[in-house]
Design a protein around this motif. Structure first.
Motif, short mmCIF file in Angstrom:
data_model
loop_
_atom_site.label_atom_id
_atom_site.label_comp_id
_atom_site.label_asym_id
_atom_site.label_seq_id
_atom_site.Cartn_x
_atom_site.Cartn_y
_atom_site.Cartn_z
N CYS A 180 0.81 -1.08 0.02
CA CYS A 180 -0.04 -0.14 -0.05
C CYS A 180 0.69 1.17 -0.13
CB CYS A 180 -0.88 0.06 1.33
SG CYS A 180 -0.13 0.30 2.76
N GLY A 181 2.13 0.96 0.23
CA GLY A 181 2.99 2.17 0.26
C GLY A 181 2.96 3.02 1.45
N ARG A 182 2.39 2.56 2.36
CA ARG A 182 2.27 3.32 3.62
C ARG A 182 3.53 3.25 4.45
NH1 ARG A 182 -2.92 3.19 7.16
NH2 ARG A 182 -3.24 1.55 5.87
N ILE A 183 4.15 4.26 5.29
CA ILE A 183 5.19 4.19 6.09
C ILE A 183 4.55 4.27 7.40
CG2 ILE A 183 7.19 5.43 6.86
CD1 ILE A 183 7.83 6.32 4.21
N SER A 184 4.99 3.39 8.45
CA SER A 184 4.26 3.45 9.82
C SER A 184 5.25 3.03 10.80
CB SER A 184 3.15 2.36 9.50
OG SER A 184 3.33 1.05 9.20
N GLY A 185 5.06 3.36 12.03
CA GLY A 185 5.93 2.69 13.13
C GLY A 185 5.57 1.19 13.21
N VAL A 186 6.46 0.40 13.21
CA VAL A 186 6.03 -1.01 13.34
C VAL A 186 6.93 -1.45 14.34
CG1 VAL A 186 6.30 -3.25 12.14
CG2 VAL A 186 5.66 -1.28 10.96
N ALA A 187 6.12 -2.24 15.49
CA ALA A 187 6.75 -2.91 16.60
C ALA A 187 7.68 -3.92 16.03
CB ALA A 187 5.86 -3.23 17.72
N VAL A 188 8.97 -4.07 16.54
CA VAL A 188 9.85 -5.25 16.20
C VAL A 188 10.19 -5.95 17.74
CG1 VAL A 188 12.01 -5.89 15.22
CG2 VAL A 188 10.55 -4.13 14.20
N PHE A 189 9.89 -7.05 17.76
CA PHE A 189 10.49 -8.11 18.88
C PHE A 189 11.80 -8.61 18.59
CE2 PHE A 189 10.86 -12.01 20.67
CZ PHE A 189 10.62 -11.92 22.13
N LYS A 190 12.65 -8.69 19.50
CA LYS A 190 14.01 -9.08 19.49
C LYS A 190 14.57 -9.98 20.64
CE LYS A 190 16.29 -6.31 15.72
NZ LYS A 190 17.53 -5.54 15.42
N LEU A 191 14.77 -11.16 20.36
CA LEU A 191 15.38 -12.20 21.45
C LEU A 191 16.70 -12.58 21.30
CD1 LEU A 191 13.72 -14.59 23.62
CD2 LEU A 191 15.50 -15.44 22.71
N ASN A 192 17.41 -12.30 22.11
CA ASN A 192 19.05 -12.60 21.74
C ASN A 192 19.32 -13.95 22.40
OD1 ASN A 192 21.66 -12.03 21.44
ND2 ASN A 192 21.66 -10.43 22.94
N GLN A 193 19.91 -14.90 21.14
CA GLN A 193 20.05 -16.13 21.43
C GLN A 193 21.39 -16.55 21.78
OE1 GLN A 193 18.18 -17.61 17.51
NE2 GLN A 193 17.68 -19.27 18.77
N GLU A 194 21.73 -17.63 22.53
CA GLU A 194 23.08 -17.76 23.07
C GLU A 194 24.19 -17.74 21.92
OE1 GLU A 194 20.70 -19.54 24.08
OE2 GLU A 194 20.93 -19.54 26.22
N ASN A 195 23.85 -18.07 20.60
CA ASN A 195 25.06 -18.02 19.46
C ASN A 195 25.10 -16.73 18.96
OD1 ASN A 195 22.39 -17.48 18.13
ND2 ASN A 195 22.54 -19.61 17.14
N GLY A 196 24.65 -15.67 19.64
CA GLY A 196 24.64 -14.31 19.05
C GLY A 196 23.57 -13.77 18.01
N GLN A 197 22.69 -14.93 17.47
CA GLN A 197 21.71 -14.67 16.47
C GLN A 197 20.37 -14.13 17.37
OE1 GLN A 197 22.65 -14.63 13.58
NE2 GLN A 197 23.30 -16.85 13.12
N PHE A 198 19.75 -13.37 16.65
CA PHE A 198 18.31 -12.91 17.29
C PHE A 198 17.12 -13.68 16.51
CE2 PHE A 198 21.12 -9.18 17.87
CZ PHE A 198 20.65 -8.64 19.08
N ILE A 199 16.15 -13.82 17.55
CA ILE A 199 14.97 -14.32 16.96
C ILE A 199 14.11 -13.16 16.84
CG2 ILE A 199 12.74 -15.39 17.50
CD1 ILE A 199 14.29 -17.40 19.21
N VAL A 200 13.56 -12.67 15.72
CA VAL A 200 12.98 -11.48 15.24
C VAL A 200 11.41 -11.62 14.85
CG1 VAL A 200 13.24 -9.14 13.81
CG2 VAL A 200 15.15 -10.38 14.84
N TYR A 201 10.67 -11.01 15.48
CA TYR A 201 9.28 -11.02 15.01
C TYR A 201 8.70 -9.59 14.56
CZ TYR A 201 9.31 -16.05 16.42
OH TYR A 201 9.51 -16.98 16.43
N LYS A 202 8.07 -9.21 13.56
CA LYS A 202 7.85 -7.80 13.38
C LYS A 202 6.28 -7.73 13.13
CE LYS A 202 9.01 -8.16 8.51
NZ LYS A 202 9.92 -7.89 7.66
N ALA A 203 5.76 -6.86 13.74
CA ALA A 203 4.51 -6.44 13.37
C ALA A 203 4.23 -6.06 11.88
CB ALA A 203 3.68 -5.16 14.44
N LYS A 204 2.77 -6.13 11.50
CA LYS A 204 2.72 -5.86 10.17
C LYS A 204 2.08 -4.45 9.69
CE LYS A 204 1.14 -10.73 8.98
NZ LYS A 204 1.30 -11.26 9.99
#
Ligand SMILES: [Zn+2]
Ligand SMILES: [Zn+2]
Length: 142
Positions: free
Chosen positions: A78-102
């Motif tokens: 739709c071309g919209r720019i919006s403030g979107v919530a992003v969840f990040k969880l730090n894993q032991e291996n330095g990687q993140f689990i990331v989930y973002k809102a739509k």
């Protein structure tokens, strides 16, 4: 459940993105508010399937550091720019689990890191005309 966001600013920023060519303008709240340490509060920023994934991730890694912030989401559909919530969880291996809102239209968004955009390291293109948008910080929210 309380996660301490070490080193991260617990203050959101109010920004505007403006196009000098066509006059497009959007105002957004980005970053993290004071209440963003509360899982119950931040869960409301996500849809139900994403809430379940976030709860499962925290259950799987109960000792790990996680945080939620609002970043800049650009929707291809739709071309919209919006403030979107992003969840990040730090894993032991330095990687993140990331989930973002739509996007409010229900589509997936491309996420731009708000700090990089504010610092000018990343430019976002104007949805109608493609010119790089100018960013201004107008204030704070908490
Ligand atoms: Zn424009
Ligand atoms: Zn959209």
């Amino acid at each position: 459940m309380f996660a301490s966001p070490r080193g991260r600013k617990q203050m959101g920023q109010l920004i505007s993105l403006k196009c000098e060519k066509c006059g497009y303008e959007v105002n957004l709240g980005v970053g993290a508010g004071l209440t963003f340490n509360s899982l119950d509060t931040v869960l409301t920023l996500f849809d139900k399937p994403t809430q379940d994934k976030i709860k499962a991730a925290i259950e799987q890694y109960p000792r790990n550091f996680w945080y939620v912030s609002k970043e800049i989401g650009v929707c291809d559909k739709c071309g919209r720019i919006s403030g979107v919530a992003v969840f990040k969880l730090n894993q032991e291996n330095g990687q993140f689990i990331v989930y973002k809102a739509k996007c409010p239209c229900g589509a997936e968004v491309d996420i731009y890191d708000s700090e990089e955009v504010i610092e000018g390291k990343t430019k976002i293109s104007c949805p109608p005309c493609g010119e790089p948008l100018e960013v201004t910080v107008n204030g704070h929210w908490d």
